[in-house]
Design an enzyme around this catalytic site. Structure first.
Site, mmCIF file in Angstrom:
data_model
loop_
_atom_site.group_PDB
_atom_site.id
_atom_site.type_symbol
_atom_site.label_atom_id
_atom_site.label_comp_id
_atom_site.label_asym_id
_atom_site.label_seq_id
_atom_site.Cartn_x
_atom_site.Cartn_y
_atom_site.Cartn_z
ATOM 1 N N THR A 1 51.558 -9.914 39.330
ATOM 2 C CA THR A 1 51.166 -8.624 38.755
ATOM 3 C C THR A 1 51.177 -7.530 39.816
ATOM 4 O O THR A 1 51.648 -7.740 40.942
ATOM 5 C CB THR A 1 49.817 -8.758 37.987
ATOM 6 O OG1 THR A 1 49.606 -7.552 37.236
ATOM 7 C CG2 THR A 1 48.629 -8.987 38.898
ATOM 8 N N LYS B 1 55.740 -7.017 41.559
ATOM 9 C CA LYS B 1 56.786 -7.528 40.657
ATOM 10 C C LYS B 1 58.210 -7.309 41.165
ATOM 11 O O LYS B 1 59.119 -8.018 40.768
ATOM 12 C CB LYS B 1 56.633 -6.893 39.266
ATOM 13 C CG LYS B 1 55.394 -7.388 38.550
ATOM 14 C CD LYS B 1 55.230 -6.778 37.183
ATOM 15 C CE LYS B 1 53.950 -7.295 36.556
ATOM 16 N NZ LYS B 1 53.756 -6.870 35.187
ATOM 17 N N ALA C 1 57.454 4.115 37.229
ATOM 18 C CA ALA C 1 58.761 3.487 37.469
ATOM 19 C C ALA C 1 58.599 2.197 38.264
ATOM 20 O O ALA C 1 59.468 1.823 39.054
ATOM 21 C CB ALA C 1 59.671 4.471 38.211
ATOM 22 N N GLY D 1 57.210 -2.105 38.336
ATOM 23 C CA GLY D 1 57.691 -3.347 37.735
ATOM 24 C C GLY D 1 57.617 -3.336 36.226
ATOM 25 O O GLY D 1 58.584 -3.711 35.538
ATOM 26 N N ALA D 2 56.485 -2.915 35.675
ATOM 27 C CA ALA D 2 56.335 -2.925 34.217
ATOM 28 C C ALA D 2 57.278 -1.909 33.561
ATOM 29 O O ALA D 2 57.842 -2.170 32.493
ATOM 30 C CB ALA D 2 54.890 -2.627 33.842
ATOM 31 N N TYR E 1 45.201 -2.649 29.280
ATOM 32 C CA TYR E 1 44.361 -3.223 28.221
ATOM 33 C C TYR E 1 42.899 -3.313 28.650
ATOM 34 O O TYR E 1 42.044 -3.689 27.861
ATOM 35 C CB TYR E 1 44.879 -4.610 27.794
ATOM 36 C CG TYR E 1 44.948 -5.606 28.930
ATOM 37 C CD1 TYR E 1 46.123 -5.750 29.673
ATOM 38 C CD2 TYR E 1 43.851 -6.371 29.288
ATOM 39 C CE1 TYR E 1 46.189 -6.632 30.732
ATOM 40 C CE2 TYR E 1 43.909 -7.261 30.344
ATOM 41 C CZ TYR E 1 45.081 -7.385 31.059
ATOM 42 O OH TYR E 1 45.139 -8.265 32.120
ATOM 43 N N GLY F 1 47.559 -2.083 25.588
ATOM 44 C CA GLY F 1 48.435 -3.120 26.158
ATOM 45 C C GLY F 1 48.055 -4.547 25.803
ATOM 46 O O GLY F 1 48.655 -5.486 26.350
HETATM 47 P P1 NAP Z 1 53.667 -1.237 40.057
HETATM 48 O O1 NAP Z 1 54.933 -2.011 40.124
HETATM 49 O O2 NAP Z 1 52.822 -1.173 41.268
HETATM 50 O O3 NAP Z 1 54.035 0.255 39.565
HETATM 51 C C1 NAP Z 1 53.053 1.233 39.417
HETATM 52 C C2 NAP Z 1 53.689 2.548 38.965
HETATM 53 O O4 NAP Z 1 52.652 3.483 38.716
HETATM 54 C C3 NAP Z 1 54.605 3.183 40.009
HETATM 55 O O5 NAP Z 1 55.626 3.880 39.361
HETATM 56 C C4 NAP Z 1 53.661 4.139 40.735
HETATM 57 O O6 NAP Z 1 54.321 5.256 41.303
HETATM 58 C C5 NAP Z 1 52.792 4.619 39.574
HETATM 59 N N1 NAP Z 1 51.463 5.010 40.029
HETATM 60 C C6 NAP Z 1 50.553 4.256 40.682
HETATM 61 N N2 NAP Z 1 49.418 4.962 40.911
HETATM 62 C C7 NAP Z 1 49.645 6.202 40.394
HETATM 63 C C8 NAP Z 1 48.870 7.393 40.341
HETATM 64 N N3 NAP Z 1 47.630 7.442 40.848
HETATM 65 N N4 NAP Z 1 49.391 8.484 39.736
HETATM 66 C C9 NAP Z 1 50.646 8.441 39.207
HETATM 67 N N5 NAP Z 1 51.439 7.337 39.250
HETATM 68 C C10 NAP Z 1 50.934 6.232 39.829
HETATM 69 O O7 NAP Z 1 52.718 -1.811 38.889
HETATM 70 P P2 NAP Z 1 53.137 -2.521 37.516
HETATM 71 O O8 NAP Z 1 53.203 -3.977 37.722
HETATM 72 O O9 NAP Z 1 54.305 -1.791 36.969
HETATM 73 O O10 NAP Z 1 51.811 -2.264 36.617
HETATM 74 C C11 NAP Z 1 51.463 -0.954 36.217
HETATM 75 C C12 NAP Z 1 50.306 -0.999 35.215
HETATM 76 O O11 NAP Z 1 50.707 -1.675 34.033
HETATM 77 C C13 NAP Z 1 49.061 -1.717 35.704
HETATM 78 O O12 NAP Z 1 47.948 -1.018 35.211
HETATM 79 C C14 NAP Z 1 49.161 -3.077 35.042
HETATM 80 O O13 NAP Z 1 47.899 -3.678 34.858
HETATM 81 C C15 NAP Z 1 49.783 -2.698 33.697
HETATM 82 N N6 NAP Z 1 50.541 -3.809 33.082
HETATM 83 C C16 NAP Z 1 50.147 -4.256 31.847
HETATM 84 C C17 NAP Z 1 50.873 -5.293 31.264
HETATM 85 C C18 NAP Z 1 50.477 -5.818 29.926
HETATM 86 O O14 NAP Z 1 50.873 -6.936 29.596
HETATM 87 N N7 NAP Z 1 49.743 -5.086 29.114
HETATM 88 C C19 NAP Z 1 51.978 -5.858 31.898
HETATM 89 C C20 NAP Z 1 52.350 -5.329 33.118
HETATM 90 C C21 NAP Z 1 51.620 -4.310 33.716
HETATM 91 P P3 NAP Z 1 55.084 5.195 42.737
HETATM 92 O O15 NAP Z 1 56.468 4.695 42.462
HETATM 93 O O16 NAP Z 1 55.034 6.592 43.186
HETATM 94 O O17 NAP Z 1 54.282 4.263 43.613
#
Ligand code: NAP
Length: 285
Positions: free
Chosen positions: A66, A70, A131, A133-134, A227, A248
């Protein structure tokens, strides 16, 4: 099947406190009588490589990956499933006789969530905020579901540009483009589906919102893949003004079940009582 009679699974991330994966999997193991445990492990980026070596040596039967690993996990794996390769992000890893293989089940979870909430993206204009992993998995799912246009907006513009470049190779008629964060409100004005894939609204800043409130209208569908909490400020605001809102939880449940099917090399998920599972998870939120 695993060589372990008692199977061990885990999710690794940083932060990982918010994850309900242990509760989800415990309920499934209890329902189906599977002798297994599932833990959550905080893993800073500096420990990722060592963690993969522990996995390779047989410490777990399967791992979920997570936030924020990712994409960073990919160079540490031996092989990617073709879909994970197209998406460019991995949330599920198996150990196949010492070879670590990466999969993506987030796209499936998201597609299931659209289906369960009767949302058709066919011909719709969508905005994806974030942008990471999710977001990669979600854009992939939106492309597959026939979106007319997808605008990806992220605080680091280069990351949204990379996402668009990577996923543009999936040929279809969708207009997939990256827009600067400052122009998010303009893109939202003409969009019918807005998806938040950032962690904004989760954890220590529950009052934060990932998009300008002035660009949210009652005719839009707002999806937040967070979620925990069940309703972020983004969704609360949308609900107040009459927009359709989706959290979510369904995505989370179906990405988890799809991971379990991969690890167990068996379609066990159709035997799960989803209502019971959902009820249990909601008591933890
Ligand atoms: P990730 O790969 O770390 O990506 C995070 C993204 O959010 C990046 O684009 C990052 O921008 C942006 N971001 C982070 N902090 C921010 C802020 N303060 N203001 C604006 N943009 C911000 O994380 P991920 O794995 O994609 O997960 C993202 C979220 O989705 C988490 O909350 C996770 O719990 C949730 N999620 C839920 C599910 C589900 O099954 N419901 C599945 C996957 C993920 P930068 O590129 O600038 O760093």
């Amino acid at each position: 099947m695993s060589i372990h009679p008692h199977r061990k699974f885990a999710v690794i991330g940083d932060p990982v406190d918010h994850s309900l994966s242990p509760q989800l999997h415990k309920n499934v193991f209890d329902q189906l009588g599977i002798d297994a445990e599932y833990t959550k492990l905080k893993c800073p980026e500096s420990d990722l490589s060592a963690m993969m070596e522990r996995f390779r040596s047989g410490e777990w039967d399967g791992l979920n990956i997570t936030i924020p690993h990712k994409q960073k996990i990919i160079p540490l794996l031996d092989k990617l499933n073709p879909r994970a390769h197209s998406i460019g992000s991995v949330n599920c890893v198996t150990n196949d006789n010492g070879a670590l293989i990466g999969y993506n089940t987030d796209w499936f979870g998201f597609s299931m969530s659209l289906k369960l909430n009767q949302i058709s993206v066919q011909g719709q204009s969508c905005v994806v905020i974030g942008a990471g992993g999710a977001a990669n998995a979600i854009v992939y799912a939106l492309l597959r579901e026939g979106a007319n246009s997808i605008a990806v907006s992220n605080r680091s513009h280069t990351n949204s540009e990379k996402l668009v470049e990577k996923l543009s190779v999936i040929q279809n008629d969708c207009l997939l483009h990256s827009i600067p964060f400052e122009q998010l409100n303009v893109a939202m004005n003409s969009a019918s589906i807005i998806v938040n894939t950032t962690p904004v609204g989760m954890g220590s800043n529950p009052d934060e919102i990932p998009a300008p409130k002035t660009a949210i209208t009652s005719s839009q569908i707002l999806i937040d893949i967070i979620y925990s909490p069940m309703k972020t400020e983004f969704l609360k605001f949308g609900e107040r003004i009459g927009a359709k809102i989706i959290n979510g939880l369904d995505m989370f449940i179906y990405q988890g079940l799809a991971s379990l099917d991969i690890w167990m090399k068996d379609r066990i998920s159709p035997r799960v009582d989803i209502n019971d599972l959902k009820k249990i998870l909601e008591t933890h939120l």
